[in-house]
Design a protein around this motif. Structure first.
Motif, PDB file in Angstrom:
ATOM      1  N   SER A   3      12.707  24.761 -20.837  1.00 20.27           N
ATOM      2  CA  SER A   3      12.629  23.481 -20.077  1.00 20.27           C
ATOM      3  C   SER A   3      11.252  22.981 -20.416  1.00 20.27           C
ATOM      4  O   SER A   3      10.139  24.036 -20.398  1.00 20.27           O
ATOM      5  CB  SER A   3      13.044  23.695 -18.930  1.00 20.27           C
ATOM      6  N   VAL A   4      11.019  21.533 -20.059  1.00 23.32           N
ATOM      7  CA  VAL A   4       9.753  21.030 -20.021  1.00 23.32           C
ATOM      8  C   VAL A   4       8.800  21.388 -18.854  1.00 23.32           C
ATOM      9  O   VAL A   4       7.709  21.380 -18.905  1.00 23.32           O
ATOM     10  CB  VAL A   4       9.770  19.428 -20.263  1.00 23.32           C
ATOM     11  N   LYS A  12      17.717  25.859 -15.496  1.00 24.85           N
ATOM     12  CA  LYS A  12      18.505  25.056 -16.568  1.00 24.85           C
ATOM     13  C   LYS A  12      19.473  25.865 -17.167  1.00 24.85           C
ATOM     14  O   LYS A  12      20.668  25.824 -17.661  1.00 24.85           O
ATOM     15  CB  LYS A  12      17.385  24.819 -17.796  1.00 24.85           C
ATOM     16  N   TYR A  15      22.299  26.118 -15.254  1.00 24.50           N
ATOM     17  CA  TYR A  15      23.341  24.923 -15.102  1.00 24.50           C
ATOM     18  C   TYR A  15      23.934  24.874 -16.739  1.00 24.50           C
ATOM     19  O   TYR A  15      25.239  24.566 -16.618  1.00 24.50           O
ATOM     20  CB  TYR A  15      22.300  23.674 -15.164  1.00 24.50           C
ATOM     21  N   PHE A  19      27.968  24.280 -17.261  1.00 23.23           N
ATOM     22  CA  PHE A  19      28.586  23.050 -18.120  1.00 23.23           C
ATOM     23  C   PHE A  19      29.260  23.576 -19.583  1.00 23.23           C
ATOM     24  O   PHE A  19      30.154  22.955 -19.661  1.00 23.23           O
ATOM     25  CB  PHE A  19      27.156  22.348 -18.489  1.00 23.23           C
ATOM     26  N   PHE A  41      23.225  21.426 -11.122  1.00 27.09           N
ATOM     27  CA  PHE A  41      22.624  20.234 -11.877  1.00 27.09           C
ATOM     28  C   PHE A  41      21.402  19.739 -10.956  1.00 27.09           C
ATOM     29  O   PHE A  41      20.365  19.450 -11.350  1.00 27.09           O
ATOM     30  CB  PHE A  41      23.459  19.053 -12.424  1.00 27.09           C
ATOM     31  N   TYR A  44      18.592  22.072 -10.562  1.00 23.93           N
ATOM     32  CA  TYR A  44      17.726  21.980 -11.843  1.00 23.93           C
ATOM     33  C   TYR A  44      17.163  20.625 -12.335  1.00 23.93           C
ATOM     34  O   TYR A  44      15.834  20.314 -12.664  1.00 23.93           O
ATOM     35  CB  TYR A  44      18.888  22.179 -13.219  1.00 23.93           C
ATOM     36  N   HIS A  45      17.730  19.568 -11.887  1.00 19.95           N
ATOM     37  CA  HIS A  45      17.398  18.068 -12.107  1.00 19.95           C
ATOM     38  C   HIS A  45      15.940  17.911 -11.410  1.00 19.95           C
ATOM     39  O   HIS A  45      15.122  17.256 -11.616  1.00 19.95           O
ATOM     40  CB  HIS A  45      18.505  17.016 -11.741  1.00 19.95           C
ATOM     41  N   VAL A  48      13.126  19.618 -12.725  1.00 22.81           N
ATOM     42  CA  VAL A  48      12.518  18.709 -14.179  1.00 22.81           C
ATOM     43  C   VAL A  48      11.859  17.428 -13.717  1.00 22.81           C
ATOM     44  O   VAL A  48      10.999  17.054 -14.239  1.00 22.81           O
ATOM     45  CB  VAL A  48      13.731  18.516 -15.214  1.00 22.81           C
ATOM     46  N   GLN A  49      12.492  16.588 -12.952  1.00 23.12           N
ATOM     47  CA  GLN A  49      11.930  15.264 -12.574  1.00 23.12           C
ATOM     48  C   GLN A  49      10.471  15.497 -11.808  1.00 23.12           C
ATOM     49  O   GLN A  49       9.742  14.674 -12.346  1.00 23.12           O
ATOM     50  CB  GLN A  49      12.882  14.634 -11.246  1.00 23.12           C
ATOM     51  N   ILE A  52       8.462  16.049 -14.909  1.00 22.74           N
ATOM     52  CA  ILE A  52       8.279  14.672 -15.790  1.00 22.74           C
ATOM     53  C   ILE A  52       7.014  13.942 -15.263  1.00 22.74           C
ATOM     54  O   ILE A  52       6.307  13.437 -15.907  1.00 22.74           O
ATOM     55  CB  ILE A  52       9.727  14.199 -15.955  1.00 22.74           C
TER      56      ILE A  52
ATOM     57  N   LEU B  35      10.314  22.360 -28.913  1.00 22.67           N
ATOM     58  CA  LEU B  35       9.560  23.186 -28.085  1.00 22.67           C
ATOM     59  C   LEU B  35      10.512  23.219 -26.779  1.00 22.67           C
ATOM     60  O   LEU B  35      10.572  24.267 -26.157  1.00 22.67           O
ATOM     61  CB  LEU B  35       8.293  22.589 -27.586  1.00 22.67           C
ATOM     62  N   THR B  36      10.940  21.911 -26.195  1.00 17.94           N
ATOM     63  CA  THR B  36      11.435  22.147 -24.993  1.00 17.94           C
ATOM     64  C   THR B  36      12.885  21.329 -25.069  1.00 17.94           C
ATOM     65  O   THR B  36      13.101  20.343 -25.702  1.00 17.94           O
ATOM     66  CB  THR B  36      10.874  21.586 -23.828  1.00 17.94           C
ATOM     67  N   GLU B  37      13.829  21.308 -24.176  1.00 18.69           N
ATOM     68  CA  GLU B  37      15.260  20.581 -24.335  1.00 18.69           C
ATOM     69  C   GLU B  37      15.466  20.574 -22.831  1.00 18.69           C
ATOM     70  O   GLU B  37      15.602  21.584 -22.192  1.00 18.69           O
ATOM     71  CB  GLU B  37      16.333  21.467 -24.922  1.00 18.69           C
ATOM     72  N   ASP B  38      15.919  19.540 -22.176  1.00 20.83           N
ATOM     73  CA  ASP B  38      16.236  18.994 -20.897  1.00 20.83           C
ATOM     74  C   ASP B  38      17.421  17.913 -20.743  1.00 20.83           C
ATOM     75  O   ASP B  38      17.213  17.029 -21.509  1.00 20.83           O
ATOM     76  CB  ASP B  38      15.340  18.907 -20.150  1.00 20.83           C
ATOM     77  N   ILE B  39      18.599  18.387 -20.076  1.00 19.59           N
ATOM     78  CA  ILE B  39      19.432  17.323 -19.915  1.00 19.59           C
ATOM     79  C   ILE B  39      18.962  16.191 -18.499  1.00 19.59           C
ATOM     80  O   ILE B  39      18.703  17.240 -17.483  1.00 19.59           O
ATOM     81  CB  ILE B  39      20.686  17.841 -19.508  1.00 19.59           C
ATOM     82  N   ILE B  40      18.497  15.355 -18.772  1.00 21.13           N
ATOM     83  CA  ILE B  40      18.046  14.712 -17.570  1.00 21.13           C
ATOM     84  C   ILE B  40      19.005  13.397 -16.839  1.00 21.13           C
ATOM     85  O   ILE B  40      18.556  12.995 -15.699  1.00 21.13           O
ATOM     86  CB  ILE B  40      16.603  13.992 -18.056  1.00 21.13           C
ATOM     87  N   ARG B  42      23.383  12.894 -16.602  1.00 24.34           N
ATOM     88  CA  ARG B  42      24.691  13.171 -17.177  1.00 24.34           C
ATOM     89  C   ARG B  42      25.857  12.782 -16.248  1.00 24.34           C
ATOM     90  O   ARG B  42      25.781  12.674 -14.971  1.00 24.34           O
ATOM     91  CB  ARG B  42      24.847  14.673 -17.415  1.00 24.34           C
ATOM     92  N   LEU B  55      16.280  15.042 -23.170  1.00 25.99           N
ATOM     93  CA  LEU B  55      14.733  14.927 -23.375  1.00 25.99           C
ATOM     94  C   LEU B  55      14.385  16.165 -24.039  1.00 25.99           C
ATOM     95  O   LEU B  55      14.417  17.145 -23.707  1.00 25.99           O
ATOM     96  CB  LEU B  55      13.830  14.765 -22.058  1.00 25.99           C
ATOM     97  N   THR B  57      10.907  17.914 -26.260  1.00 26.11           N
ATOM     98  CA  THR B  57       9.422  17.966 -26.872  1.00 26.11           C
ATOM     99  C   THR B  57       9.559  18.611 -28.200  1.00 26.11           C
ATOM    100  O   THR B  57      10.145  19.643 -28.533  1.00 26.11           O
ATOM    101  CB  THR B  57       8.706  18.363 -25.854  1.00 26.11           C
TER     102      THR B  57
END
Lengths: 74, 210
Positions: A3-4, A12, A15, A19, A41, A44-45, A48-49, A52, B35-40, B42, B55, B57
């Motif tokens: 994840s970022v 992640k 989830y 999914f 979710f 996880y969300h 991530v937010q 970000i 590098l990264t993968e995210d569902i932001i 859905r 998203l 990178t």
């Protein structure tokens, strides 16, 4: 896949597992029963937010399928 | 000025396998640059389509000839958004992918439509379109050529990655496919375009000193 948000990868993974199962066994087969992954979710969300925002990733204000619209004008 | 590109391909797997593989694409042996993968985002729509925003990178690799024209501390990571709509009743998926960073240097938008292959309904067809543009003064044509060349070779990687993941899902050993032959052609096309881009760039540089 990472994840970022470095601390969000485990959330992640949980989830994604939920999914993928729902997607293959319910959604694609036309089963409209509710998505059982919403709690996972949400956790996880939230994670991530935060990442970000911290990394200043410019995701704000982009409409869904946004650029597609612009193409019609150019 | 925008460079447009389109191509069509197919995967020898059924639409539901492909749609499932779409969410499991990363990582794969051809995706080291991701590098990264995210569902932001859905959501399931009222007509039972799944809309998602992903998203990503990716490493941002500029060619040597471009480095001297680009900002000294340009980020080495690029952010990309991919929006998708999955329609299980219509058995189609539409995706739109574009970069939200480095957009002035080069902007690539890619639109894909996945559907059941009309000639063989156990296969899946992918129609792909891309729009490549650059706003960098004096270099836009060179950058667009470079962008197009790199896009074409990344399409090959994407298809190989997909086939790899599908083969894994179906419990087979991934084998060489027709995509491998396509690679050689894509590489040659990419090289030709890269050379053209280099020429355009050195012409642009000469103009600067006049």
């Amino acid at each position: 896949m990472n994840s970022v948000g470095e601390g969000c990868t485990e959330l992640k993974r949980e989830y994604d597992q939920c999914f993928n199962r729902w997607f293959a066994e319910k959604f694609l087969k036309g089963d409209r029963s509710a998505d059982p992954c919403s709690e996972l979710f949400l956790k996880y969300h939230t994670c991530v937010q935060k990442a970000i925002k911290e990394k200043d990733i410019p995701i704000e204000g982009v409409e869904f399928m946004g650029p597609n619209r612009e193409k019609a004008d150019s | 000025m925008v460079k447009y590109f389109s191509c069509a391909g197919f995967l020898k797997s059924s639409w539901d396998q492909v749609f499932l593989a779409f969410w499991q694409r990363y990582p794969n042996p051809y995706s080291n640059h991701v590098l990264t993968e995210d569902i932001i985002f859905r959501e399931v729509t009222p007509d039972n389509c799944l809309i998602s925003r992903r998203l990503l990178t990716k490493t941002s690799r500029a060619p040597r000839w471009a480095e001297k024209f680009l900002p000294a501390h340009m980020a080495r990571k690029a952010y990309i958004i991919e929006d998708s709509v999955v329609d299980p009743r219509g058995r189609t998926m539409t995706t739109l992918t574009w970069n939200i960073s480095h957009a002035r240097v080069m902007s690539i938008e890619e639109r894909c439509v996945y559907r059941v292959n009309p000639d063989n309904n156990s296969w899946t067809e992918i129609k792909r379109e891309a729009w490549i543009s650059s706003k960098l003064y004096g270099l836009s044509r060179a950058i667009q050529e470079f962008g197009l060349a790199r896009f074409k070779s990344s399409v090959t990687k994407t298809m190989k990655g997909f086939e790899y993941v599908l083969a894994k899902m179906q419990g087979e050993m991934p084998t060489r496919t027709l995509a491998e032959t396509a690679t050689v052609k894509a590489r040659e096309t990419a090289l030709a375009a890269k050379e053209k881009a280099k020429d355009l760039a050195s012409q642009a540089q000469k103009k600067q000193y006049v």
